[in-house]
Design a protein around this motif. Structure first.
Motif, short mmCIF file in Angstrom:
data_model
loop_
_atom_site.label_atom_id
_atom_site.label_comp_id
_atom_site.label_asym_id
_atom_site.label_seq_id
_atom_site.Cartn_x
_atom_site.Cartn_y
_atom_site.Cartn_z
N GLU A 360 -2.13 0.05 -13.54
CA GLU A 360 -2.42 0.05 -12.12
C GLU A 360 -2.01 -1.28 -11.48
OE1 GLU A 360 -6.32 1.22 -9.57
OE2 GLU A 360 -6.50 -0.60 -10.80
N ARG A 361 -2.23 -2.39 -12.18
CA ARG A 361 -1.87 -3.70 -11.63
C ARG A 361 -0.38 -3.79 -11.34
NH1 ARG A 361 -3.17 -8.87 -15.21
NH2 ARG A 361 -1.33 -8.06 -16.29
N SER A 362 0.43 -3.22 -12.20
CA SER A 362 1.88 -3.21 -11.96
C SER A 362 2.20 -2.44 -10.69
CB SER A 362 2.61 -2.59 -13.15
OG SER A 362 2.45 -3.38 -14.32
N GLU A 363 1.51 -1.32 -10.48
CA GLU A 363 1.72 -0.52 -9.27
C GLU A 363 1.26 -1.29 -8.03
OE1 GLU A 363 -0.46 3.01 -10.03
OE2 GLU A 363 0.90 3.73 -11.61
N VAL A 364 0.15 -1.99 -8.15
CA VAL A 364 -0.37 -2.78 -7.03
C VAL A 364 0.62 -3.87 -6.64
CG1 VAL A 364 -2.14 -4.49 -6.43
CG2 VAL A 364 -2.80 -2.29 -7.44
N ARG A 365 1.18 -4.53 -7.62
CA ARG A 365 2.15 -5.59 -7.33
C ARG A 365 3.39 -5.03 -6.65
NH1 ARG A 365 1.54 -9.14 -12.98
NH2 ARG A 365 -0.43 -10.15 -12.35
N ALA A 366 3.88 -3.89 -7.15
CA ALA A 366 5.05 -3.28 -6.54
C ALA A 366 4.75 -2.85 -5.10
CB ALA A 366 5.51 -2.08 -7.37
N ALA A 367 3.55 -2.36 -4.87
CA ALA A 367 3.17 -1.94 -3.52
C ALA A 367 3.15 -3.11 -2.55
CB ALA A 367 1.80 -1.26 -3.55
N HIS A 368 2.70 -4.28 -3.01
CA HIS A 368 2.70 -5.45 -2.13
C HIS A 368 4.13 -5.94 -1.85
CE1 HIS A 368 -1.66 -5.71 -2.92
NE2 HIS A 368 -1.68 -6.36 -1.78
N VAL A 369 4.99 -5.89 -2.84
CA VAL A 369 6.38 -6.27 -2.58
C VAL A 369 6.97 -5.34 -1.52
CG1 VAL A 369 8.70 -6.42 -3.58
CG2 VAL A 369 6.73 -7.27 -4.88
N ALA A 370 6.66 -4.05 -1.61
CA ALA A 370 7.18 -3.09 -0.63
C ALA A 370 6.64 -3.40 0.77
CB ALA A 370 6.80 -1.67 -1.04
N VAL A 371 5.36 -3.77 0.87
CA VAL A 371 4.79 -4.16 2.16
C VAL A 371 5.53 -5.36 2.73
CG1 VAL A 371 2.75 -5.15 3.28
CG2 VAL A 371 2.50 -3.16 1.78
N TYR A 372 5.79 -6.35 1.89
CA TYR A 372 6.49 -7.55 2.35
C TYR A 372 7.90 -7.21 2.84
CZ TYR A 372 2.79 -10.11 -0.17
OH TYR A 372 1.58 -10.60 -0.61
N ARG A 373 8.62 -6.39 2.09
CA ARG A 373 10.00 -6.05 2.47
C ARG A 373 10.00 -5.30 3.80
NH1 ARG A 373 12.97 -9.45 -0.54
NH2 ARG A 373 12.69 -9.14 -2.77
N ARG A 374 9.06 -4.38 3.97
CA ARG A 374 9.00 -3.63 5.23
C ARG A 374 8.69 -4.56 6.40
NH1 ARG A 374 6.21 0.28 2.10
NH2 ARG A 374 4.21 -0.39 2.99
N ALA A 375 7.75 -5.48 6.19
CA ALA A 375 7.39 -6.41 7.26
C ALA A 375 8.58 -7.27 7.65
CB ALA A 375 6.22 -7.29 6.83
N LEU A 376 9.34 -7.71 6.67
CA LEU A 376 10.52 -8.53 6.96
C LEU A 376 11.62 -7.72 7.63
CD1 LEU A 376 10.48 -10.55 3.64
CD2 LEU A 376 10.26 -11.53 5.93
N ASP A 377 11.80 -6.50 7.20
CA ASP A 377 12.82 -5.64 7.83
C ASP A 377 12.46 -5.36 9.28
OD1 ASP A 377 14.30 -5.53 5.53
OD2 ASP A 377 13.56 -3.58 4.89
N THR A 378 11.16 -5.14 9.53
CA THR A 378 10.70 -4.89 10.89
C THR A 378 10.94 -6.10 11.77
OG1 THR A 378 9.00 -3.35 10.11
CG2 THR A 378 8.71 -4.27 12.32
N GLU A 379 10.67 -7.30 11.21
CA GLU A 379 10.86 -8.53 11.98
C GLU A 379 12.34 -8.74 12.30
OE1 GLU A 379 9.92 -11.84 14.07
OE2 GLU A 379 8.48 -10.48 13.13
#
Length: 382
Positions: A360-379
């Motif tokens: 689960e921790r691996s999935e959580v880390r990947a999910a946060h990376v995805a949040v960061y990439r989306r936030a940067l793409d939006t910006e």
């Protein structure tokens, strides 16, 4: 713009008549608030995320990150080239809503996204919540991405700011090392740790309810005992004295006072319990509930916040002031064979959960990376 830092130029390699385009994507540079926190370490994929160190506050002792300097407009402007986004977790009580509004405005001006994980809809360090809730609204309304830990917390945040969140579970805070499974006792052992009696701990009410619940169960022949632990240094000496008085002549209940337990000692203490009582009067989520889950220690807790939604199968509710509800919850919590410390079922359950939680921790880390990439793409798109 932040996207320029995230997406490096492509390199073209020739192989025969074909060209292979290799795109290098450097790690996202995150200014976390705070950075030096076990939760932040647990969610961070070090292959794809670089955490900035906490800037030391002027005059603060070594290791103290609060008040968080990252939230100061002057710091953000001076270090805009050093980070790609800010991710806020804790510490917003250090500043007023107006000061945090300036933080949001500065991030917009310098073109850096804000990610906000809403850990605390109610701040456990505070009694009065009005200022905290106002600060929460400022950050939640101004963030480029919001994260919550449970579906029920997501629903509450949506009701406040009318924005969706990304729900990412609280990961294990334990590493890869073997986990303690406790020792065999000849009675069911219930524990409640009141820590330093911070504002969201109802030490007196929980202890009074526990004393009566244990007495009722023992009167019916149950083999059960309870231990109430407090730190040597507490914030409310009067409450501590009342707790000592409540337990002084109690049947089957004792008080422990000692130094604050480090992480390993706390895990050992919890692993020795058949069930752990959480003594909260207000709050949102609980890292202790996560640790108890890792150690296969059932949780008995009050119906506050979203703690019950973290691991519903391990949560047994009671009401402070209602010893019958606590007695019932303790009986239910200690019914599974795996609740017994030191037993083969406990060991097997801890091992099973360890594998589950590390995945689960691996999935959580990947999910946060995805949040960061989306936030940067939006910006970048903005």
């Amino acid at each position: 713009m932040p996207g320029d830092a995230v997406r490096a130029p492509s390199r073209t390699q020739a192989r025969g008549e074909h060209e292979i385009v290799v795109t290098t994507v450097p790690p996202v540079r995150v200014a976390a608030v705070p950075s030096a926190h076990p939760y932040v370490a647990a969610i961070t994929d070090r292959d794809h995320v670089t955490l900035l160190s906490d800037p030391p506050p002027p005059g603060a002792p070594a290791g103290q990150w609060w008040p968080p300097q990252v939230l100061l407009p002057s710091w953000l402007e001076a270090h805009a080239d050093d980070f790609d986004l800010v991710h806020v977790h804790f510490g917003i009580e250090s500043y007023s809503p107006d000061e945090l509004r300036a933080t949001v405005e500065t991030l917009r001006r310098i073109g850096r996204p804000l990610v906000y994980t809403v850990h605390d809809l109610e701040n456990p360090q505070l009694s009065e919540q009005d200022a905290h809730r106002a600060s929460l609204v400022v950050l939640a309304a101004g963030a480029d991405a919001l994260v919550t830990l449970t579906d029920t917390a997501d629903a509450e945040v949506r009701g406040i700011v009318h924005r969706p969140t990304t729900v990412i579970a609280h990961p294990t805070l334990l590493g890869d090392a073997p986990r303690p499974t406790g020792h065999v006792h000849d009675v069911a052992r219930i524990g409640v740790h009141l820590r330093d009696l911070r504002p969201n701990i109802d030490g007196v009410g929980t202890t009074a309810t526990l004393v009566r619940a244990v007495a009722a169960l023992r009167a019916e022949g149950a083999r059960i005992e309870a231990v109430v632990r407090m730190n040597e240094r507490v914030r409310d000496a009067e409450a501590a004295a009342s707790i000592d008085l409540l337990v002084r002549d109690a049947d089957g209940v004792s008080v422990e006072r000692g130094a604050r337990l480090d992480d390993d000692a706390l895990a050992e203490w919890l692993a020795d319990l058949d069930a752990c009582v959480l003594p909260y009067r207000h709050g949102t989520q609980s890292g202790w509930a996560e640790l108890c889950y890792d150690l296969a220690v059932p949780v008995v807790g009050t119906r506050i916040g979203h703690i019950a939604a973290q691991h519903p199968g391990d949560f047994h509710a009671f009401d402070v002031g209602d010893p019958l509800s606590l007695a019932r919850a303790m009986v239910e919590a200690t019914a599974p064979a795996w609740s017994t410390p030191g037993s083969t079922p406990r060991t097997a359950e801890v091992d099973r959960r360890r594998a589950e939680r590390l995945a689960e921790r691996s999935e959580v880390r990947a999910a946060h990376v995805a949040v960061y990439r989306r936030a940067l793409d939006t910006e970048v798109a903005a």
